[in-house]
Structures are given as C-alpha cells and as structure tokens.
Design an enzyme around this catalytic site. Structure first.
Site, PDB file in Angstrom:
ATOM      1  N   HIS A 153      -2.534   1.723  -4.288  1.00  0.00           N
ATOM      2  CA  HIS A 153      -3.217   0.497  -3.879  1.00  0.00           C
ATOM      3  C   HIS A 153      -3.362  -0.472  -5.055  1.00  0.00           C
ATOM      4  O   HIS A 153      -3.332  -1.692  -4.870  1.00  0.00           O
ATOM      5  CB  HIS A 153      -4.589   0.866  -3.309  1.00  0.00           C
ATOM      6  CG  HIS A 153      -5.368  -0.266  -2.741  1.00  0.00           C
ATOM      7  ND1 HIS A 153      -4.795  -1.308  -2.053  1.00  0.00           N
ATOM      8  CD2 HIS A 153      -6.720  -0.513  -2.744  1.00  0.00           C
ATOM      9  CE1 HIS A 153      -5.743  -2.149  -1.653  1.00  0.00           C
ATOM     10  NE2 HIS A 153      -6.907  -1.689  -2.070  1.00  0.00           N
ATOM     11  N   HIS A 191     -11.897   0.402  -9.442  1.00  0.00           N
ATOM     12  CA  HIS A 191     -10.660   0.803  -8.763  1.00  0.00           C
ATOM     13  C   HIS A 191      -9.611   1.262  -9.779  1.00  0.00           C
ATOM     14  O   HIS A 191      -9.018   2.335  -9.644  1.00  0.00           O
ATOM     15  CB  HIS A 191     -10.082  -0.372  -7.974  1.00  0.00           C
ATOM     16  CG  HIS A 191     -10.591  -0.539  -6.592  1.00  0.00           C
ATOM     17  ND1 HIS A 191     -11.692  -1.295  -6.291  1.00  0.00           N
ATOM     18  CD2 HIS A 191     -10.136  -0.051  -5.404  1.00  0.00           C
ATOM     19  CE1 HIS A 191     -11.897  -1.281  -4.978  1.00  0.00           C
ATOM     20  NE2 HIS A 191     -10.969  -0.531  -4.421  1.00  0.00           N
ATOM     21  N   HIS A 211     -12.082   4.128   5.158  1.00  0.00           N
ATOM     22  CA  HIS A 211     -10.665   4.278   4.815  1.00  0.00           C
ATOM     23  C   HIS A 211     -10.484   4.775   3.388  1.00  0.00           C
ATOM     24  O   HIS A 211     -11.402   4.777   2.573  1.00  0.00           O
ATOM     25  CB  HIS A 211      -9.924   2.948   4.992  1.00  0.00           C
ATOM     26  CG  HIS A 211     -10.311   1.906   3.991  1.00  0.00           C
ATOM     27  ND1 HIS A 211     -11.365   1.048   4.182  1.00  0.00           N
ATOM     28  CD2 HIS A 211      -9.794   1.586   2.770  1.00  0.00           C
ATOM     29  CE1 HIS A 211     -11.478   0.238   3.143  1.00  0.00           C
ATOM     30  NE2 HIS A 211     -10.536   0.547   2.267  1.00  0.00           N
TER      31      HIS A 211
END
Length: 238
Positions: free
Chosen positions: A71, A194, A65
């Site tokens: 996010h 991230h 994904h």
C-alpha cells in the site's frame, strides 16, 4: 458471542468469548476524505431469477480493512502473498480513549506503550497491537467520523511514528491496528506511522470495531486476509 468455556479451536487455544471486530460494510460507511464510498447493486433477484446476488464496487481500503506493505512501500508484499501465519496472533489493546475524548488528534506514543507494559508485561512476540480510541461512537454521524475542519484537514486519533518505530525496532509484532480511518492521526501529511509499519513488513488494520469490549491482554486476533491478485489491502472479517 459466548461459546462456552470448553470450546477449543483446532489450534488448541481455549475460547470463552468471541469478539467481532468488524463493522458492517455499506455505502454509508465513512471513507478517507476524497475517496469514493462503496456501491452495491442488486443484479439478480429470487422473485425474477430464482436466486439473488449483488454487484459490489469498492476501494480496497473501505470499512474494516487491511493495509498490506504494498500500500505504501515500492516492491512491498501484497496482501495475497502475506504469510497467513501472521493472521493468528496475541492481541494487545492500548486504550487512549480518555485522551482522545478531549483531543481528536491524540496519538499512541512510546510512553503509552511503556505504561501498558508496566501494567501488563512486555508485548508478546508476534503480537498484533491495536489502538482503542473510542472513535467508533461517531459512526452514526459519518461527517463527525471523518472530522474535517474548515481547511479540509481530517482530525482523528492514530499511531505516532515514534511508537511504531519502537514496535518495529524493539519488539517483534506482526501488525498494528486502529478504530479510525487511518493508522496515522488525521492531520498527518507524511504518513510515517504507515511507512514505519509497512516498511518493516507489518500489516495494518483500520476501522476496527468493538475494541472497547476486548481486554488489554489475554486474547487472540484472527484475521481473514484478502487474497485478490496484487492486493494492497482489502475488507476484512476480524
């Protein structure tokens, strides 16, 4: 799947082999600790209705994904609004599988990038850079793939924050990927890989498949981006 040396995409790029970098998505696919696996229910059958279909219920971040900037980043772009030009990119694969075989918390470091570039040249502009750790060998045992210790901490390889900061500050890349559950190593609590990637406008791909079959340089990645409204990510065909 070999397609023949004369095959050419409409982009004009000659294609000699296609690698499917996507795992089959199912309720058995391991998920980030604490998340719910997907559910599949057949709601119509050919025998009773003349056609067949299923109802799917899943977390956006399941299986192979995408992570969109939204996010992690307030006001970050959602997956449905990412410029699709970044879904076609030179693919660079950094192999840390030998180290990861002995250290489940192995990270891609800026030293790994320097070593890769010393052999293969500078990472191309607008490239996608993926970590290959060999972690998919654990998929037959989902608990081993998540790899929780006695304290409930996950252990699997990922990107170091410093390596991602180098890519976003010193190179021009469109995204980074991993063959594990997270861009960050399993024990991470600040998720700075991230943050560094998504804050810079990159996208991430997690749970990539078959990277061990892909050469370190000389290929192109093609990403089928999710496009549901306000998507923070979604399952991919890569």
């Amino acid at each position: 799947t070999p397609v023949g040396p004369s095959a050419v995409y409409s982009t004009g790029v000659p294609v000699s082999r296609i690698h499917d970098l996507t795992h089959v998505l199912s309720p058995d696919f391991p998920v980030f600790a604490g998340d719910d696996p997907m559910e599949i229910e057949q709601i119509v059958t050919i025998e009773e209705n003349g056609y067949s279909k299923y109802w799917l219920s899943l977390d956006e971040h399941t299986g192979t994904h995408m992570d969109a900037p939204a996010h992690f980043i307030p006001g970050g772009v959602t997956a449905d609004k990412i410029d699709p030009s970044v879904f076609f990119a030179p693919l660079c694969v950094i192999d840390i599988s030998e180290r990861a075989a002995n250290d489940p918390d192995a990270e891609v470091t800026d030293g790994d990038i320097a070593e890769w570039e010393a052999i293969h040249g500078t990472i191309p502009d607008r490239a996608f850079v993926a970590m290959y750790s060999g972690w998919e060998s654990r998929l037959s045992d989902p608990a081993s793939y998540v790899n929780l210790d006695a304290d409930g901490v996950q252990h699997y390889p990922g990107w170091s924050a410093q390596a991602v900061a180098f890519l976003t500050g010193e190179r021009t890349v469109v995204g980074i990927g991993v063959d594990t559950l997270s861009l960050d190593p399993g024990p991470s609590t600040d998720f700075m890989a991230h943050v560094n990637a998504l804050q810079a406008g990159l996208y991430g791909l997690e749970n990539l498949a078959n990277l061990g079959s892909v050469p370190p340089v000389g290929t192109m990645i093609v990403v089928g981006g999710p496009k549901h409204v306000n998507a923070t990510g979604g399952p991919e065909r890569v």
